[in-house]
Design a protein around this motif. Structure first.
Motif, PDB file in Angstrom:
ATOM      1  N   LEU A 337      -8.031 -14.384   3.061  1.00  0.00           N
ATOM      2  CA  LEU A 337      -8.462 -13.215   3.379  1.00  0.00           C
ATOM      3  C   LEU A 337      -8.382 -12.143   2.015  1.00  0.00           C
ATOM      4  N   VAL A 338      -9.315 -11.550   1.454  1.00  0.00           N
ATOM      5  CA  VAL A 338      -9.046 -10.402   0.427  1.00  0.00           C
ATOM      6  C   VAL A 338      -8.668  -9.218   1.174  1.00  0.00           C
ATOM      7  N   LEU A 339      -7.415  -8.511   0.424  1.00  0.00           N
ATOM      8  CA  LEU A 339      -7.059  -7.361   1.105  1.00  0.00           C
ATOM      9  C   LEU A 339      -7.919  -6.392   0.642  1.00  0.00           C
ATOM     10  N   PRO A 340      -8.118  -5.163   1.744  1.00  0.00           N
ATOM     11  CA  PRO A 340      -9.148  -4.120   1.230  1.00  0.00           C
ATOM     12  C   PRO A 340      -8.766  -3.592  -0.018  1.00  0.00           C
ATOM     13  N   ASN A 341      -7.407  -3.091  -0.139  1.00  0.00           N
ATOM     14  CA  ASN A 341      -6.843  -2.686  -1.350  1.00  0.00           C
ATOM     15  C   ASN A 341      -7.663  -3.345  -2.555  1.00  0.00           C
ATOM     16  N   TYR A 342      -7.322  -4.593  -2.532  1.00  0.00           N
ATOM     17  CA  TYR A 342      -7.916  -5.341  -3.880  1.00  0.00           C
ATOM     18  C   TYR A 342      -9.262  -5.229  -4.091  1.00  0.00           C
ATOM     19  N   PHE A 343     -10.280  -5.065  -2.895  1.00  0.00           N
ATOM     20  CA  PHE A 343     -11.650  -4.919  -3.125  1.00  0.00           C
ATOM     21  C   PHE A 343     -11.917  -3.700  -3.710  1.00  0.00           C
ATOM     22  N   TYR A 344     -11.223  -2.683  -3.384  1.00  0.00           N
ATOM     23  CA  TYR A 344     -11.384  -1.109  -4.056  1.00  0.00           C
ATOM     24  C   TYR A 344     -10.525  -1.008  -5.318  1.00  0.00           C
ATOM     25  N   ALA A 345      -9.762  -2.111  -5.474  1.00  0.00           N
ATOM     26  CA  ALA A 345      -9.115  -1.952  -7.017  1.00  0.00           C
ATOM     27  C   ALA A 345     -10.291  -2.025  -8.159  1.00  0.00           C
ATOM     28  N   VAL A 355     -17.632 -11.639  -7.490  1.00  0.00           N
ATOM     29  CA  VAL A 355     -17.134 -13.097  -8.000  1.00  0.00           C
ATOM     30  C   VAL A 355     -15.960 -13.327  -7.270  1.00  0.00           C
ATOM     31  N   SER A 356     -14.911 -12.590  -7.324  1.00  0.00           N
ATOM     32  CA  SER A 356     -13.567 -12.723  -6.858  1.00  0.00           C
ATOM     33  C   SER A 356     -13.341 -12.535  -5.244  1.00  0.00           C
ATOM     34  N   THR A 357     -14.462 -11.658  -4.722  1.00  0.00           N
ATOM     35  CA  THR A 357     -14.393 -11.302  -3.194  1.00  0.00           C
ATOM     36  C   THR A 357     -15.935 -11.631  -2.782  1.00  0.00           C
ATOM     37  N   THR A 358     -16.064 -11.872  -1.594  1.00  0.00           N
ATOM     38  CA  THR A 358     -17.109 -12.080  -0.712  1.00  0.00           C
ATOM     39  C   THR A 358     -17.013 -11.465   0.452  1.00  0.00           C
ATOM     40  N   PHE A 359     -18.313 -10.489   0.848  1.00  0.00           N
ATOM     41  CA  PHE A 359     -18.287  -9.853   2.171  1.00  0.00           C
ATOM     42  C   PHE A 359     -19.342 -10.244   2.991  1.00  0.00           C
ATOM     43  N   TYR A 360     -19.535 -11.690   3.150  1.00  0.00           N
ATOM     44  CA  TYR A 360     -20.460 -12.235   4.026  1.00  0.00           C
ATOM     45  C   TYR A 360     -20.254 -13.495   4.610  1.00  0.00           C
ATOM     46  N   THR A 377     -13.304 -12.246   2.171  1.00  0.00           N
ATOM     47  CA  THR A 377     -12.979 -13.469   1.674  1.00  0.00           C
ATOM     48  C   THR A 377     -12.896 -13.696   0.205  1.00  0.00           C
ATOM     49  N   ASP A 378     -12.182 -14.518  -0.428  1.00  0.00           N
ATOM     50  CA  ASP A 378     -12.268 -15.014  -1.616  1.00  0.00           C
ATOM     51  C   ASP A 378     -13.719 -15.651  -2.240  1.00  0.00           C
ATOM     52  N   GLY A 379     -13.979 -15.686  -3.555  1.00  0.00           N
ATOM     53  CA  GLY A 379     -15.546 -16.019  -3.716  1.00  0.00           C
ATOM     54  C   GLY A 379     -15.521 -17.143  -4.838  1.00  0.00           C
ATOM     55  N   LYS A 380     -14.542 -17.349  -5.788  1.00  0.00           N
ATOM     56  CA  LYS A 380     -14.500 -18.174  -7.046  1.00  0.00           C
ATOM     57  C   LYS A 380     -14.827 -19.614  -6.565  1.00  0.00           C
ATOM     58  N   PHE A 381     -14.706 -20.177  -5.514  1.00  0.00           N
ATOM     59  CA  PHE A 381     -14.765 -21.439  -5.139  1.00  0.00           C
ATOM     60  C   PHE A 381     -15.892 -21.695  -3.963  1.00  0.00           C
TER      61      PHE A 381
END
Length: 597
Positions: A337-345, A355-360, A377-381
């Motif tokens: 799981l991608v932390l909310p603070n990372y998305f907003y960084a 690319v690094s995060t997915t919201f679907y 969630t993460d998104g590169k793979f």
């Protein structure tokens, strides 16, 4: 996908050729003949020596290697991502830093890494002793030196992984059959690093550049050996948890930063070998579709293939967006799981965010639905990027693991230059800005910001840039440890998410709700991720989604998210793993457990 080295099961298992199988510390003294092939036969010609080195490569991949555990379990929780689900005595125990000595996920990777060391040791000993090494044809001598360099580099990688997870580990540099006591004492990690860094200097002279080799990035070349040497030097020059329970760095750290700087400079001068892909997304589109990247940004990647737990990977099945098994993409996702603070960084125009995060998530109908702010969630793979698709419930997707990228070289160079000179030189600034500007379509965008020119401010900019550049690549946690910032960043993350929940400070404009609808299979949002919106009623044709509101009552660990992150992290303990109980028992008191366990 493993398209350069195919799995070899007869001669490839070079450890078994000695008649000694290290299946666990307790089994060191158990002799288990696995093959009638002698060492002399295994290293009788170039083809057989090649198969033996393939056996060393084999220990990188699989469920206990860089197929899921070492690269997807061990680097989390951090300030970017966490493992999903309720705490257990497995991967979530690792993520939450509740590492029990009976944890089921730490023993087998530990043993596999040592199998890799043993196989490499045999190749390193035997290949230079082959008659063809000095008396063969020019082609034979060149190939055997290449194999020798590859084995040296692989051994360095295995021991590097052991050190950064366990600290002062036993460090065998000769094959098991030559050791009178297989229960080696723990070696000082500084001495081990020094030996490996010297070995990698030798290896760089033995292996060819990528263009000379004529192969893709699944086989070690000069660029990979140099990049790994730079990385080991940065870690040798960084902080680490010592047996006294303190995070310390050595007084000679700048000597190692100079090694890293010089190796990175050499790589930066060879742009025909490795350079940045102009498109950040294209790196991952190519990786997940098995398309070769002519820029060679991924300098070395661990090959996966075979659709099994020993030689393949589970990226895309374990992590990435959640995908329904009935969709055309097959089941998978949701392990990280991608932390909310990372998305907003990320700035809203930074192309790395999506690319690094997915919201679907993807439903059985192939239609995407949105994830709430605490469920990203993460998104590169991601599995839905795979071409060709793997429908159904396939566990093994065949994705290679990128061990090091050229952007890492640029940022290591910038960091080392800053430390050595006491301020960022023009070359350091240029390297930093090359990475940062690639992330923005408009290279003159004000969002890129002005690069700092003082030592501390530039270092902080490097810390932030590596955060944004390497999300989901298993790098962040170990960067924070070598900077002695892991505890600080975990605490900052908890504060940031608390602020986001309260929508205060830097997060005052995070919307309480988003409104969305489908446009075909894709998602369309009515309002911005970056502008406050407390409207509670969805307009006609739109659906309301809890966004900041979701953080008020999220269900991760059945606790507020800001409390669940790295829940049991303890400074002076959690920076290292413990030795598992079976290993401790096998050493019969001769192995010193890591601090706090």
């Amino acid at each position: 996908m493993k398209n350069i080295f195919k799995k070899i099961t007869i001669l490839g298992l070079s450890l078994s050729l000695t008649g000694v199988v290290i299946s666990g510390c307790k089994d060191f003294l158990e002799v288990q003949p696995k093959s009638q092939v002698s060492i002399s036969d295994a290293f009788s010609n170039v083809a057989n020596a090649t198969n033996s080195v393939i056996g060393v490569y084999d220990e990188l991949m699989g469920d206990n290697g860089y197929g899921i555990r070492i690269n997807m379990y061990y680097p989390y929780d951090s300030d970017e991502m966490i493992v999903s689900g309720n705490i257990d005595n497995g991967r979530r125990g690792i993520g939450r830093y509740q590492l029990l000595l009976t944890n089921t996920e730490i023993r087998n990777p530990f043993l596999q890494l040592y199998r890799g060391v043993e196989k490499a040791n045999l190749c390193i000993e035997q290949i230079p002793q082959m008659a063809l090494y000095n008396n063969g044809t020019d082609a034979e001598k060149k190939e055997l030196r290449r194999l020798h360099g590859e084995a040296l580099t692989l051994r360095a990688q295995f021991l590097f992984e052991l050190i950064r997870n366990w600290g002062d580990v036993p460090a065998p540099f000769t094959p098991a059959y030559k050791q009178t006591d297989l229960f080696l004492p723990q070696a000082n990690r500084d001495e081990t690093y020094a030996k490996l860094i010297e070995d990698l200097k030798t290896a760089t002279d033995l292996v060819p550049w990528r263009t000379e080799a004529g192969v893709r990035n699944e086989r070690i070349t000069k660029g990979a050996a140099k990049a790994l040497r730079a990385k080991l030097a940065m870690f040798r020059g960084g902080y680490s948890l010592r047996s006294n329970g303190k995070m310390e760095r050595n007084a000679d750290y700048l000597n190692y930063y100079k090694i890293a700087r010089d190796e990175c400079a050499d790589l930066m001068a060879k742009r025909g070998e490795h350079t940045l892909n102009p498109s950040y997304e294209d790196i991952w589109r190519k990786l997940t579709s098995f398309v070769y990247d002519p820029q060679g940004e991924i300098i070395f990647e661990v090959g996966a293939g075979g659709s099994n737990s020993n030689s393949d990977s589970r990226m895309g099945n374990y992590n990435g967006p959640s995908v329904n098994a009935a969709s055309r993409f097959g089941t998978g996702g949701g392990g990280l799981l991608v932390l909310p603070n990372y998305f907003y960084a990320f700035d809203s125009t930074d192309t790395r965010r999506d690319v690094s995060t997915t919201f679907y998530a993807i439903a059985a109908t192939n239609i995407k639905s949105p994830r709430r702010l605490g469920e990203l969630t993460d998104g590169k793979f991601r599995k839905d990027w795979r071409v060709p698709l793997l429908p159904g419930t396939a566990l093994n997707v065949g994705y290679n693991w990128p061990m090091i990228r050229f952007s890492d070289v640029l940022l290591m160079f910038a960091e080392a230059e800053n430390e050595i000179n006491g301020n960022p030189t023009a070359a350091a600034i240029a390297a930093f800005e090359e990475v940062r500007k690639r992330a923005f379509t408009n290279k003159n965008s004000p969002a890129i910001g002005k690069t700092p020119t003082t030592k501390d401010a530039f270092f902080n900019a490097i810390v932030d840039e590596r955060y944004l550049e390497f999300g989901g690549e298993g790098i962040r946690k170990f960067d924070l440890i070598r900077w002695n910032l892991l505890a600080t960043k975990i605490a900052e993350t908890r504060t940031k998410i608390a602020d986001m929940k309260a929508r205060r400070g830097a997060y005052a404009n995070v919307p309480q709700y988003l409104f969305w609808r489908n446009n075909g299979e894709e998602l369309q949002f009515l309002n911005s991720f970056y502008k406050a919106n407390t409207t509670t009623t969805a307009p006609t044709g739109w659906t309301r989604l809890d966004w900041a509101q979701h953080l008020t009552g999220n269900l991760i660990d059945a606790l507020p998210l800001d409390q669940a992150i790295a829940r049991f992290f303890t400074t002076g303990k959690s920076e290292l793993f413990p030795y598992d109980q079976a290993t401790v028992d096998a050493y019969q008191g001769k192995l010193k457990q890591n601090p706090g366990y």
